[in-house]
Design an enzyme around this catalytic site. Sequence first.
Site, PDB file in Angstrom:
ATOM      1  N   ASP A   1      -7.000  -1.394  -4.409  1.00  0.00           N
ATOM      2  CA  ASP A   1      -8.058  -1.068  -3.445  1.00  0.00           C
ATOM      3  C   ASP A   1      -9.004  -0.008  -4.016  1.00  0.00           C
ATOM      4  O   ASP A   1     -10.219  -0.093  -3.849  1.00  0.00           O
ATOM      5  CB  ASP A   1      -7.460  -0.550  -2.138  1.00  0.00           C
ATOM      6  CG  ASP A   1      -6.587  -1.573  -1.430  1.00  0.00           C
ATOM      7  OD1 ASP A   1      -6.797  -2.782  -1.647  1.00  0.00           O
ATOM      8  OD2 ASP A   1      -5.705  -1.163  -0.661  1.00  0.00           O
TER       9      ASP A   1
ATOM     10  N   ASP B   1       0.857  -1.181   0.000  1.00  0.00           N
ATOM     11  CA  ASP B   1       0.000   0.000   0.000  1.00  0.00           C
ATOM     12  C   ASP B   1       0.891   1.227   0.000  1.00  0.00           C
ATOM     13  O   ASP B   1       2.005   1.196   0.534  1.00  0.00           O
ATOM     14  CB  ASP B   1      -0.904   0.020   1.242  1.00  0.00           C
ATOM     15  CG  ASP B   1      -1.955  -1.087   1.222  1.00  0.00           C
ATOM     16  OD1 ASP B   1      -2.406  -1.459   0.124  1.00  0.00           O
ATOM     17  OD2 ASP B   1      -2.322  -1.567   2.303  1.00  0.00           O
TER      18      ASP B   1
END
Length: 190
Positions: A135, A116
């Site tokens: 995401d 991330d």
Amino acid sequence: MVVLGATALIALALDQWVKHLSTENLEEHHPVRILGGLIYLSLLRNGGAAFSFGTGFTWVFPLITLVVVGWIVWMATKLRSVPWALSLGLVLGGALGNLGDRLFRAPGPFQGHVVDMISVFAPEGGKFAVFNIADACLTVGVCLAVLLELTGRQRDGSRLSGKAGKNTTTEAGTAEAGKTDATTGTEERA
């Protein structure tokens, strides 16, 4: 199917490219501020789901993803709607992007940590959860699917309307449209 496949491939390629750039150029715990602090790029390796939920159960997420991917592939054979193809393509691309991390990144297969890197600055002075392109694709795809459902757009390209989700032309509505009044001999319209 072409729209679904192309959307999924673009989402997957973009996600993997950004993850590669992030792992090569960002350092953990050293966020890079961009757009005046609206967005931070901060490398994070997440062993869980959203908000690091379920970190001890990393092996479950690839299994869930495989079920979702299987459902989308099965659904693609019945798909006749471009908006639904975009929605499911985004979900498929996002799911495959994070699945790749879970399968091929450290610490090992079915236990890999998702990379991330994007954090949005919250107005209260804190930072929002750190996420990645996969995401974002998943979120947009699911929101589009909910919107399509709420507006009655079907995966086969048809559209529902009415309180009970009946087709726009119902048998009762068709029968009512040409009903003739027996006492006056005039035709009533519904």
